[in-house]
Write a protein that holds these residues in place. Structure first.
Motif, PDB file in Angstrom:
ATOM      1  N   ILE A  12       0.672  -0.999   0.145  1.00  0.00           N
ATOM      2  CA  ILE A  12       0.187   0.493   0.353  1.00  0.00           C
ATOM      3  C   ILE A  12       0.700   1.427   0.222  1.00  0.00           C
ATOM      4  N   ILE A  13       2.106   0.825   0.951  1.00  0.00           N
ATOM      5  CA  ILE A  13       2.802   2.494   0.622  1.00  0.00           C
ATOM      6  C   ILE A  13       3.349   3.028  -0.945  1.00  0.00           C
ATOM      7  N   ALA A  14       4.612   1.369  -0.804  1.00  0.00           N
ATOM      8  CA  ALA A  14       4.500   1.693  -2.502  1.00  0.00           C
ATOM      9  C   ALA A  14       3.728   2.359  -3.428  1.00  0.00           C
ATOM     10  N   GLU A  15       2.798   1.995  -3.357  1.00  0.00           N
ATOM     11  CA  GLU A  15       1.245   2.509  -4.178  1.00  0.00           C
ATOM     12  C   GLU A  15       1.848   4.002  -5.006  1.00  0.00           C
ATOM     13  N   PRO A  30       7.734   7.938   5.773  1.00  0.00           N
ATOM     14  CA  PRO A  30       6.867   9.018   4.439  1.00  0.00           C
ATOM     15  C   PRO A  30       7.375   9.944   3.739  1.00  0.00           C
ATOM     16  N   VAL A  31       8.218  10.477   4.032  1.00  0.00           N
ATOM     17  CA  VAL A  31       8.640  12.261   3.362  1.00  0.00           C
ATOM     18  C   VAL A  31      10.108  11.235   2.514  1.00  0.00           C
ATOM     19  N   ASP A  32      10.567  10.170   3.251  1.00  0.00           N
ATOM     20  CA  ASP A  32      11.814   9.852   2.296  1.00  0.00           C
ATOM     21  C   ASP A  32      11.853   8.933   0.688  1.00  0.00           C
ATOM     22  N   LEU A  33       9.814   8.739   0.952  1.00  0.00           N
ATOM     23  CA  LEU A  33       9.595   7.790  -0.025  1.00  0.00           C
ATOM     24  C   LEU A  33       8.583   9.283  -1.180  1.00  0.00           C
ATOM     25  N   GLY A  34       8.376  10.342  -0.771  1.00  0.00           N
ATOM     26  CA  GLY A  34       8.317  11.126  -1.345  1.00  0.00           C
ATOM     27  C   GLY A  34       6.816  11.573  -1.576  1.00  0.00           C
ATOM     28  N   ILE A  35       5.685  10.682   0.236  1.00  0.00           N
ATOM     29  CA  ILE A  35       4.968  10.278   0.259  1.00  0.00           C
ATOM     30  C   ILE A  35       4.201  12.040   1.066  1.00  0.00           C
ATOM     31  N   ASP A  36       3.314  12.374   0.368  1.00  0.00           N
ATOM     32  CA  ASP A  36       2.992  13.943   0.708  1.00  0.00           C
ATOM     33  C   ASP A  36       1.665  14.077   2.001  1.00  0.00           C
ATOM     34  N   SER A  37       1.541  15.020   2.782  1.00  0.00           N
ATOM     35  CA  SER A  37       0.354  14.608   3.344  1.00  0.00           C
ATOM     36  C   SER A  37      -0.826  13.977   3.214  1.00  0.00           C
ATOM     37  N   MET A  38      -1.472  14.459   1.409  1.00  0.00           N
ATOM     38  CA  MET A  38      -2.950  13.358   1.644  1.00  0.00           C
ATOM     39  C   MET A  38      -2.380  12.243   0.500  1.00  0.00           C
ATOM     40  N   PHE A  67      -1.463   6.854  15.917  1.00  0.00           N
ATOM     41  CA  PHE A  67      -0.982   5.770  15.395  1.00  0.00           C
ATOM     42  C   PHE A  67       0.241   6.833  14.363  1.00  0.00           C
ATOM     43  N   ASP A  68       1.800   5.976  14.787  1.00  0.00           N
ATOM     44  CA  ASP A  68       2.889   6.163  14.736  1.00  0.00           C
ATOM     45  C   ASP A  68       3.042   6.517  13.007  1.00  0.00           C
ATOM     46  N   ILE A  69       3.637   7.156  12.511  1.00  0.00           N
ATOM     47  CA  ILE A  69       3.442   7.945  11.043  1.00  0.00           C
ATOM     48  C   ILE A  69       5.212   7.531  10.659  1.00  0.00           C
ATOM     49  N   SER A  70       6.148   7.369  11.164  1.00  0.00           N
ATOM     50  CA  SER A  70       7.261   8.351  11.317  1.00  0.00           C
ATOM     51  C   SER A  70       8.305   6.916  11.434  1.00  0.00           C
ATOM     52  N   SER A  71       7.947   6.015  10.451  1.00  0.00           N
ATOM     53  CA  SER A  71       8.961   5.524  10.377  1.00  0.00           C
ATOM     54  C   SER A  71       7.490   3.896   9.298  1.00  0.00           C
ATOM     55  N   VAL A  72       8.205   3.370   8.172  1.00  0.00           N
ATOM     56  CA  VAL A  72       7.603   2.747   7.652  1.00  0.00           C
ATOM     57  C   VAL A  72       7.346   1.029   8.814  1.00  0.00           C
TER      58      VAL A  72
END
Length: 88
Positions: A12-15, A30-38, A67-72
């Protein structure tokens, strides 16, 4: 050994990051992967659907969420916990 939950969350994260799951490392943020807030919100919705769980995430205050979103790795751990809580 990779768990089913981990495999599904990473997919899901990769998608959302427009990457192959093999390109996602557990230490990535998420930032490392280029995932913005949306994108993060969309990933949370996809996780909720995939696992039929309710994720305690506040998009207006991500750092204050339970919910901890600090890393995958932390996202996978939180999902595993929510899934386990649901089955008990």
């Amino acid at each position: 050994m990779t768990s089913d939950v981990e495999t599904r969350v990473v997919r899901i994260i990769a998608e959302q990051a427009l990457l192959e799951p093999s390109d996602v490392k557990m230490t990535d943020t998420p930032v490392d992967l280029g995932i913005d807030s949306m994108g993060l919100v969309e990933a949370i919705f996809a996780i909720e659907e995939e696992f039929d769980i309710s994720v305690p995430f506040n998009a207006n205050d991500p750092q204050g969420s339970a919910f901890d979103i600090s890393s995958v790795r932390s996202i996978v751990a939180a999902v595993k916990s929510l899934v386990a809580d649901q089955t008990t």
